[in-house]
Motif scaffolding. Structure first.
Motif, mmCIF file in Angstrom:
data_model
loop_
_atom_site.group_PDB
_atom_site.id
_atom_site.type_symbol
_atom_site.label_atom_id
_atom_site.label_comp_id
_atom_site.label_asym_id
_atom_site.label_seq_id
_atom_site.Cartn_x
_atom_site.Cartn_y
_atom_site.Cartn_z
ATOM 1 N N SER A 125 -10.239 -13.661 -11.855
ATOM 2 C CA SER A 125 -9.777 -12.426 -12.476
ATOM 3 C C SER A 125 -10.667 -11.278 -12.026
ATOM 4 O O SER A 125 -11.886 -11.417 -11.967
ATOM 5 N N GLY A 126 -10.060 -10.139 -11.736
ATOM 6 C CA GLY A 126 -10.857 -8.973 -11.382
ATOM 7 C C GLY A 126 -10.061 -7.963 -10.578
ATOM 8 O O GLY A 126 -9.037 -8.292 -9.972
ATOM 9 N N SER A 127 -10.534 -6.736 -10.599
ATOM 10 C CA SER A 127 -9.881 -5.667 -9.868
ATOM 11 C C SER A 127 -10.930 -4.820 -9.160
ATOM 12 O O SER A 127 -11.918 -4.407 -9.777
ATOM 13 N N VAL A 128 -10.694 -4.569 -7.897
ATOM 14 C CA VAL A 128 -11.571 -3.728 -7.080
ATOM 15 C C VAL A 128 -10.775 -2.512 -6.633
ATOM 16 O O VAL A 128 -9.631 -2.637 -6.197
ATOM 17 N N VAL A 129 -11.374 -1.338 -6.752
ATOM 18 C CA VAL A 129 -10.745 -0.113 -6.278
ATOM 19 C C VAL A 129 -11.725 0.606 -5.360
ATOM 20 O O VAL A 129 -12.886 0.823 -5.725
ATOM 21 N N VAL A 130 -11.271 0.959 -4.172
ATOM 22 C CA VAL A 130 -12.080 1.749 -3.253
ATOM 23 C C VAL A 130 -11.330 3.052 -2.974
ATOM 24 O O VAL A 130 -10.124 3.152 -3.200
ATOM 25 N N PHE A 131 -12.062 4.042 -2.488
ATOM 26 C CA PHE A 131 -11.468 5.356 -2.265
ATOM 27 C C PHE A 131 -11.304 5.654 -0.783
ATOM 28 O O PHE A 131 -12.212 5.428 0.016
ATOM 29 N N ILE A 154 -9.680 1.603 4.437
ATOM 30 C CA ILE A 154 -8.319 1.117 4.214
ATOM 31 C C ILE A 154 -8.156 -0.267 4.821
ATOM 32 O O ILE A 154 -7.648 -1.205 4.180
ATOM 33 N N ALA A 155 -8.582 -0.426 6.066
ATOM 34 C CA ALA A 155 -8.472 -1.720 6.736
ATOM 35 C C ALA A 155 -9.326 -2.768 6.044
ATOM 36 O O ALA A 155 -8.918 -3.929 5.879
ATOM 37 N N THR A 223 -1.668 -5.650 -4.946
ATOM 38 C CA THR A 223 -2.946 -5.704 -4.236
ATOM 39 C C THR A 223 -2.729 -5.280 -2.797
ATOM 40 O O THR A 223 -1.622 -5.390 -2.259
ATOM 41 N N GLY A 224 -3.770 -4.740 -2.187
ATOM 42 C CA GLY A 224 -3.650 -4.264 -0.815
ATOM 43 C C GLY A 224 -2.837 -2.992 -0.703
ATOM 44 O O GLY A 224 -2.349 -2.649 0.373
ATOM 45 N N SER A 225 -2.721 -2.262 -1.809
ATOM 46 C CA SER A 225 -1.898 -1.056 -1.827
ATOM 47 C C SER A 225 -2.764 0.201 -1.807
ATOM 48 O O SER A 225 -3.932 0.171 -2.189
ATOM 49 N N VAL A 226 -2.170 1.303 -1.375
ATOM 50 C CA VAL A 226 -2.835 2.607 -1.384
ATOM 51 C C VAL A 226 -2.060 3.517 -2.328
ATOM 52 O O VAL A 226 -0.886 3.796 -2.118
#
Length: 241
Positions: A125-131, A154-155, A223-226
């Motif tokens: 379980s978990g969520s990562v967000v990058v900018f 992004i890649a 997941t893997g979305s922008v």
């Protein structure tokens, strides 16, 4: 339709959370009942837990994550927002400036993910967000280092998302658009600020909080979305408050 978020018992690590979007998010996570832990070289305002971390230093990041795990035993969300945005033409760029930008903006995200994601995988379980930034696609005169780091993220995020999807860990990318932060003001004065104001508009850090809480929540079954702001992102934040 009104949306509310409940982060009771959850722990969210926010790199670069002492100011700007990260600071607004830290306050929101706390207001939702969660625990926000800011990793930064600058101490945030009151009411938020803080660990002094230079994200460009892998050992510093690892030590900070170990502190959080020892204290709470879990990390439910990671928002990797630490970044620098120097301005100079490519032909005039100091090599040290290029290196430092990539170390903070790109390596810092990698080190944070390496330290945090295995704990998420273990709990499934978990969520990562990058900018990222619109400059990752368009480029921008005088911002090659920053734009390059954001394109690489992004890649990186999409690759990590594919690696941990089976472990029920989500990795998504937020493109907040132009937000009125101290960093933005330092890098975009005069004519450039007028350009942004007259085109996509300049938002406030609070405009981004709703979408970030969504990405951290179990409602974001992706997941893997922008997720891109532009003007619509600010409206989405208004709707979710």
């Amino acid at each position: 339709m009104r949306v509310s978020f409940d982060a009771t018992g959850e722990v969210v690590v926010i790199t670069g959370g002492a100011q700007g979007i990260g600071a607004a998010l830290a306050q929101a996570v706390t207001a939702c009942g969660g625990t926000a832990v800011v990793f930064d070289v600058v101490k945030p305002g009151p009411g938020v837990e803080y660990v002094e971390v230079d994200v460009a230093d892998r050992s510093s990041v690892e030590s900070a994550v170990a502190v959080v795990m020892a204290r709470y035993g879990r990390i439910d969300g990671l928002v990797a927002g630490a970044a620098v945005q120097p301005r100079s033409a490519v032909v005039d760029m100091d090599p040290a400036e290029w290196t430092r930008t990539l170390q903070v903006n790109l390596d810092g995200v990698v080190w944070a993910c390496q330290a945090v994601v295995p704990h998420m995988v273990a709990r499934r379980s978990g969520s990562v967000v990058v900018f990222t930034s619109g400059m990752a696609v368009t480029g921008w005169a005088g911002a090659a280092a920053y734009a390059s780091s954001k394109a690489a993220l992004i890649a990186f995020a999409k690759s990590l998302a594919a690696e941990v999807a089976a472990d029920r860990v989500r990795v998504n990318v937020a493109a907040p658009g132009v937000i009125d932060t101290e960093q933005f003001r330092g890098a975009n004065a005069g004519v450039e600020r007028e350009h942004w104001q007259d085109t996509i508009g300049i938002g406030d850090p609070e405009d981004v909080v709703g979408p970030l809480l969504f990405l951290l929540s179990d409602a974001a079954a992706m997941t893997g979305s922008v997720l891109t702001r532009e003007r619509a992102f600010a409206k989405l934040a208004t709707f979710t408050e």
